[in-house]
Every structure is written in structure tokens, then in C-alpha cells.
Design an enzyme around this catalytic site. Structure first.
Site, mmCIF file in Angstrom:
data_model
loop_
_atom_site.group_PDB
_atom_site.id
_atom_site.type_symbol
_atom_site.label_atom_id
_atom_site.label_comp_id
_atom_site.label_asym_id
_atom_site.label_seq_id
_atom_site.Cartn_x
_atom_site.Cartn_y
_atom_site.Cartn_z
ATOM 1 N N HIS A 64 0.831 -1.199 0.000
ATOM 2 C CA HIS A 64 0.000 0.000 0.000
ATOM 3 C C HIS A 64 0.871 1.257 0.000
ATOM 4 O O HIS A 64 1.776 1.371 0.807
ATOM 5 C CB HIS A 64 -0.870 0.071 1.257
ATOM 6 C CG HIS A 64 -1.723 -1.134 1.482
ATOM 7 N ND1 HIS A 64 -2.241 -1.423 2.724
ATOM 8 C CD2 HIS A 64 -2.165 -2.108 0.656
ATOM 9 C CE1 HIS A 64 -2.951 -2.538 2.644
ATOM 10 N NE2 HIS A 64 -2.918 -2.978 1.399
ATOM 11 N N TYR A 127 3.896 3.246 14.022
ATOM 12 C CA TYR A 127 4.169 4.043 12.832
ATOM 13 C C TYR A 127 3.617 5.437 13.012
ATOM 14 O O TYR A 127 2.512 5.650 13.483
ATOM 15 C CB TYR A 127 3.706 3.364 11.546
ATOM 16 C CG TYR A 127 2.290 2.869 11.471
ATOM 17 C CD1 TYR A 127 1.352 3.538 10.702
ATOM 18 C CD2 TYR A 127 1.894 1.719 12.137
ATOM 19 C CE1 TYR A 127 0.053 3.061 10.595
ATOM 20 C CE2 TYR A 127 0.606 1.237 12.037
ATOM 21 C CZ TYR A 127 -0.319 1.917 11.266
ATOM 22 O OH TYR A 127 -1.607 1.453 11.180
#
Length: 180
Positions: A64, A127
Site C-alpha cells: 500500500h 508508525y
């Protein structure tokens, strides 16, 4: 002091972090902007911090590319990660792979596709995002098992747990390069 290394994909950085062993386990400074910038890291303003937890070996997601920069580092466990440059230009389709432990991180610039496969049970990774995630944000996907990319997955396909959308996404040759 952390070290920052440029990879063959422009803007994709591999970071070695200081993992300090303690009698109780370890400590790391996951992200300290001033120290990283001194090592060549870009000046990025992160606005969102996410954590992901996976229970099993072989959890596989991606590939992605989203409309923001990302900084990824495991907090526990190990990840194999494959990054593909999906930006318009000479490095479109270039692949880089890494095995990440809590002592490493990667910085992905906008337009690079990210995928991972967990190598240990109970893997946790964090993240940071340079823009707020929204369900309608632009996303470019590439098939996990695209033969042109030939990602060297650490586990055979039949031992990976993936969502069908990731395994049926378009192959690279059908993807329009991302223009930034």
C-alpha cells in the site's frame, strides 16, 4: 546515536536505533527528531502515531502507498518489510526489503508502497504519519505476489495470512505511477 542510511529508493531511509540493554529488558528512543536530522533525516512534522499488534507469525499486509510520509519501527518482535517505489520516475517499481527488529526503523516517503510479514508471534510496531489517516485518503495498491516484483517473502504463500484484497490488487504493470 542513531544512524540514518539512504537506500536505493530516493527518500527511503534505513535507521539503526540505539537499543540499550537493561537488567529488566531494553530501552530505545524510537524517534528523536534533532538527532535524526543531524544524521540526514528530513524535517518532517508527524501528526499521528499508530500501533499495530499481530498475534501470529506470517501475518502479511500490503503493498500500500498512501498520501503521507511514514516512520515505522517495531516495539516487539520482528517484521520482514518490502518497500516498492510507486512514484513517477526512473525508480518506479524498485524494490527494497528489510528485516526490522526493535533496534531498527524505516522512513518511507509519500508514494512508496509498504508491505510486511510478521516473523514472530506477538509482534508490535509503531508508525508515525505525516498526515491524518482517513478512510477515503488516496491509496495505491500492488499485488503482494506480483511476479514482476518477485518479493522474496520469508515464508511460502501458503504459510502467510493475508487479506484477499492485497493478493488480488493489480500487478505493477497495471499501476499508474504516483505523481507528487
Amino acid at each position: 546515536m542513531p544512524s540514518v542510511k539512504q537506500t536505493s529508493i530516493p527518500g527511503l531511509l534505513q535507521i539503526e536505533l540505539d537499543l540499550i540493554e537493561t537488567p529488566q529488558g531494553w530501552f530505545k528512543e524510537s524517534f528523536q527528531q534533532a538527532k535524526l536530522v543531524d544524521q540526514g533525516f528530513p524535517q518532517v512534522e508527524f501528526v499521528q502515531n499508530n500501533m499495530a499488534y499481530t498475534t501470529e507469525v506470517g501475518i502479511t499486509r500490503g503493498i500500500h502507498a498512501e498520501a503521507w510520509d511514514r516512520y515505522i519501527s517495531p516495539a516487539l518482535g520482528r517484521l520482514f518489510t518490502a518497500i516498492v517505489d510507486l512514484r513517477e520516475g526512473a525508480t518506479f517499481g524498485r524494490l527494497e526489503t528489510f528485516e526490522l527488529t526493535p533496534g531498527q526503523a524505516i522512513f518511507l516517503p509519500e508514494g512508496c508502497g509498504h508491505s510486511f510479514c510478521t516473523l514472530e508471534p506477538n509482534t508490535v510496531y509503531t508508525y508515525l504519519l505525516a498526515a491524518h489517516w482517513t478512510p477515503d485518503a488516496p491509496r495505491t495498491m500492488v499485488n503482494l505476489f506480483d511476479p514482476q516484483l518477485a518479493v522474496p517473502w520469508p515464508l511460502p504463500k501458503d504459510q502467510q495470512h493475508y487479506v484477499e484484497a492485497d493478493a488480488t490488487a493489480p500487478y505493477l504493470d497495471a499501476v499508474t505511477p504516483i505523481r507528487l
